[in-house]
Design a protein around this motif. Structure first.
Motif, mmCIF file in Angstrom:
data_model
loop_
_atom_site.group_PDB
_atom_site.id
_atom_site.type_symbol
_atom_site.label_atom_id
_atom_site.label_comp_id
_atom_site.label_asym_id
_atom_site.label_seq_id
_atom_site.Cartn_x
_atom_site.Cartn_y
_atom_site.Cartn_z
ATOM 1 N N LEU B 17 2.311 10.380 -2.133
ATOM 2 C CA LEU B 17 2.274 8.991 -3.128
ATOM 3 C C LEU B 17 2.084 9.095 -4.433
ATOM 4 N N ASN B 55 -8.089 8.601 -2.724
ATOM 5 C CA ASN B 55 -7.699 8.185 -1.542
ATOM 6 C C ASN B 55 -7.847 6.665 -1.866
ATOM 7 N N LEU B 56 -6.638 5.911 -2.610
ATOM 8 C CA LEU B 56 -6.664 4.794 -3.120
ATOM 9 C C LEU B 56 -6.856 3.576 -2.074
ATOM 10 N N THR B 57 -6.963 2.298 -2.561
ATOM 11 C CA THR B 57 -7.278 1.418 -1.663
ATOM 12 C C THR B 57 -5.898 0.458 -1.428
ATOM 13 N N LEU B 58 -5.884 -0.223 -0.620
ATOM 14 C CA LEU B 58 -4.565 -1.131 -0.235
ATOM 15 C C LEU B 58 -4.525 -2.169 -1.504
ATOM 16 N N LEU B 59 -5.478 -2.620 -2.017
ATOM 17 C CA LEU B 59 -5.309 -3.550 -3.202
ATOM 18 C C LEU B 59 -4.637 -2.922 -4.371
ATOM 19 N N ASN B 60 -5.471 -1.567 -4.709
ATOM 20 C CA ASN B 60 -4.909 -0.967 -5.845
ATOM 21 C C ASN B 60 -3.426 -0.514 -5.730
ATOM 22 N N CYS B 62 -1.210 -2.185 -3.963
ATOM 23 C CA CYS B 62 -0.345 -3.276 -4.533
ATOM 24 C C CYS B 62 -0.378 -3.477 -5.610
ATOM 25 N N ARG B 63 -1.383 -3.340 -6.500
ATOM 26 C CA ARG B 63 -1.313 -3.455 -8.013
ATOM 27 C C ARG B 63 -0.208 -2.437 -8.624
ATOM 28 N N ARG B 71 7.823 -3.296 -4.193
ATOM 29 C CA ARG B 71 6.679 -3.881 -3.061
ATOM 30 C C ARG B 71 6.085 -2.617 -2.672
ATOM 31 N N PRO B 72 4.732 -2.716 -2.191
ATOM 32 C CA PRO B 72 3.914 -1.990 -1.768
ATOM 33 C C PRO B 72 4.467 -0.983 -0.263
ATOM 34 N N SER B 73 5.352 -1.581 0.216
ATOM 35 C CA SER B 73 5.986 -0.935 1.643
ATOM 36 C C SER B 73 6.996 0.040 1.033
ATOM 37 N N LEU B 76 5.370 3.106 -0.429
ATOM 38 C CA LEU B 76 5.115 4.208 0.556
ATOM 39 C C LEU B 76 6.237 4.514 1.256
#
Lengths: 81, 81
Positions: B17, B55-60, B62-63, B71-73, B76
């Protein structure tokens, strides 16, 4: 219950992801406890993730996706993310 | 530097990632500092994310995706996740 992560999640992204996880879990015929155990995540934490109350980490997203038979990118796409 | 999250990341997912984020950042012509600022993430933390050390968070996630125009997807998927 107070949603701890809600102040960071003004667009409801964590809630959408929680709904997507719940839908995939139910489609797989798994209880919330069974999914938590399969993913190696604390059962209480899994409940909070499904309710959009936790800003989960990437590795926990990967574990949940694997336990529901999806790729992490697919799970995010299901959540319109 | 020690990779703090490495013990949890035996498949190199955080590293993949980080590489995907770096590639998208460079393609967008952004410095690491500019991306950190655009995403509202601490510059030192962003460096660790790009090196797969966090291990980043989902909201980071997204940012970062938003700051790179993805898009986040999609981000990934670029990381084969």
């Amino acid at each position: 219950m107070v949603r701890i992560a809600a102040h960071q999640d003004t667009d409801g992204r964590l809630i959408r992801l929680g709904v997507a996880i719940r839908n995939k879990r139910k489609a797989a015929g798994l209880s919330q406890e069974a999914l938590a155990d399969a993913a190696g995540i604390d059962r209480s934490h899994m409940g909070k993730i499904e309710r959009g109350e936790r800003n989960l980490t990437l590795l926990n997203l990967c574990r949940i996706a694997s336990a529901t038979g999806l790729r992490p990118s697919e799970l995010l796409k299901d959540a319109d993310l």
